[in-house]
Design an enzyme around this catalytic site. Structure first.
Site, PDB file in Angstrom:
ATOM      1  N   TYR A  71     -10.616  -9.693   5.339  1.00 30.52           N
ATOM      2  CA  TYR A  71     -10.202 -10.829   4.520  1.00 30.52           C
ATOM      3  C   TYR A  71     -10.423 -12.154   5.248  1.00 30.52           C
ATOM      4  CZ  TYR A  71      -7.978  -7.599   1.250  1.00 30.52           C
ATOM      5  OH  TYR A  71      -7.742  -6.599   0.330  1.00 30.52           O
TER       6      TYR A  71
ATOM      7  N   HIS B  58       0.822  -1.209   0.000  1.00 29.51           N
ATOM      8  CA  HIS B  58       0.000   0.000   0.000  1.00 29.51           C
ATOM      9  C   HIS B  58       0.862   1.268   0.000  1.00 29.51           C
ATOM     10  CE1 HIS B  58      -3.746  -2.239   1.791  1.00 29.51           C
ATOM     11  NE2 HIS B  58      -3.200  -2.859   0.756  1.00 29.51           N
TER      12      HIS B  58
END
Length: 416
Positions: A307, A190
């Site tokens: 997730y 990221h």
């Protein structure tokens, strides 16, 4: 056609992460494809709503290309995530030397085929390049131990540098890093990293939340923010948090609450800064207009799920003080690359917004009505692979880069 290689740089190993660094030399531990100009037509008669398209591979054999930019003489610069910069001049490809030290091989397996989400990332030519010669680029920067948050022995951060190209195009000169994210963090993901020039003497670029979420709502940490600097470095006057209480807020932050912006584009008429942001698991990709001081909510406001548990992330999809997105995609795109089309080659595309999709392997054409999506068309779905970047070339045509181990630059043009 030629490719200038360079000697391998030694690989450094640190626990728990392995670090490969480039510094004017290419790291030879990764497969190095034969980058070459191909000019090979790969598709014709591709029907879209506004035109029939032909797609040509312009350059092939690039290992995970990330961004493309054009010099005023129409030579091209292409970055590759493993820490390589290529100059394409007609049929010749030159690997450009004298890059800064770049982290290219952390133990971070979320990138395709393993490896790292970092490396050499965006590249943009200064709007006044003909007079100043500056090329700006972002990369994942390894730092000293005392720049790292937490107990990790070392970490990385998004960095912005600028340099000039030598007369023969073989190396960068006058190299200077004008910003490096501190604190650096682990894991290595990221990084955000798109760059724009608003035309007011500033340069703006994105930094992702670095995969640890909370910096996006911490105004003492640049993670999860869009940064605005003077073109030679330093916080830009008028940034929203300069001298704001309690006095320790980061003066370089323009907007915050971002997860991982890999697409930034300036509206050609209004000058507004449009951004596309990766959502977590299960979609939640967002398109929005970032403004000075705007909070875009991540991770307290989210449209996606965890997730591991599939639970919703955050406190909801709206909150006081959080600017709502223009649009949210419920399916996973993994968006990267964003550009407004302003050329003459596709009259029906004038003013449309184009978005690349990595996971979905397609190109989105978005018709806007003010700050709302009036229509959307899917192009080239599962035709080219993972689309990392989309740009308009100086010829008025659209170009995309594919993020593959054998990636390429492709030109999209109307069929004659």
């Amino acid at each position: 056609m030629r490719l200038y290689g360079s000697p391998s740089y030694p690989r450094f190993t640190r626990t728990p992460l392995a670090l490969a660094v480039t510094g004017g030399m290419a790291f030879a531990g990764l497969a190095h494809a034969d980058v070459q100009v191909t000019n090979e037509e790969v598709a014709s008669g591709v029907e879209s709503e506004e035109a029939t398209l032909t797609v040509t591979q312009v350059v092939g054999g690039i290992e995970h290309p990330w961004a493309v930019a054009w010099l005023p003489d129409e030579r091209m610069l292409i970055t590759a995530r493993p820490g390589r910069l290529y100059l394409v001049d007609g049929d010749e490809v030159t690997e450009v030397g004298n890059l800064p030290k770049i982290d290219t091989d952390e133990d971070q397996l979320t990138a395709p085929e393993g490896g790292n989400q970092g490396g050499l990332l965006d590249v943009v030519v200064h709007p006044d390049y003909e007079n100043n010669g500056w090329i700006y680029f972002t990369y994942s920067s390894p730092g000293d131990d005392d720049s790292v948050m937490g107990d990790d022995e070392y970490g990385t951060g998004t960095a912005l540098a600028r340099a000039r190209l030598s007369d023969d195009g073989s190396e960068l000169t006058d190299l200077e890093t004008i910003y490096a994210q501190v604190p650096r963090t682990a894991p290595g993901r990221h990084y955000g990293s798109r760059i724009v020039f608003p035309g007011d003497g500033s340069v703006m670029f994105s930094i992702g939340d670095r995969g640890i979420r909370y910096p996006s709502q911490d105004l003492t940490d640049p993670g999860g923010s869009i940064i605005r600097l003077h073109e030679d470095g330093g916080a830009f006057e008028g940034n929203p948090f300069i001298e704001a209480e309690p006095g320790n807020l980061r003066p370089e932050i323009f907007s915050y609450g971002h997860r991982n912006n890999q697409g930034l584009a300036l509206h050609p008429e209004t000058g507004e800064l449009w951004a596309i942001d990766h959502g977590p698991s299960g979609g939640g990709e967002q398109l929005y207009v970032a403004e000075a001081g705007s909070n875009h909510g991540w991770p307290q406001v989210s449209f996606g799920r965890e997730y591991d548990t599939d639970e919703f992330i955050g406190i909801g999809e709206v909150a006081p003080g959080v600017k709502p997105p223009v649009h949210v995609w419920e399916d996973t795109l993994a968006p990267s690359g964003l550009t407004f089309y302003t050329g003459d080659e596709f009259p029906g595309w004038q003013g449309n917004l184009f978005i690349g999709a990595l996971y979905a392997e397609r190109l989105h054409r978005v018709v806007l009505d003010g700050e709302a999506i009036a229509h959307e068309e899917i192009l080239l779905e599962n035709e080219l692979g993972r689309i990392r970047d989309v740009r308009q070339g100086p010829d008025g045509l659209l170009y995309v880069l594919t993020d593959e181990s054998d990636g390429g630059l492709y030109r999209i043009e109307p069929e004659a």
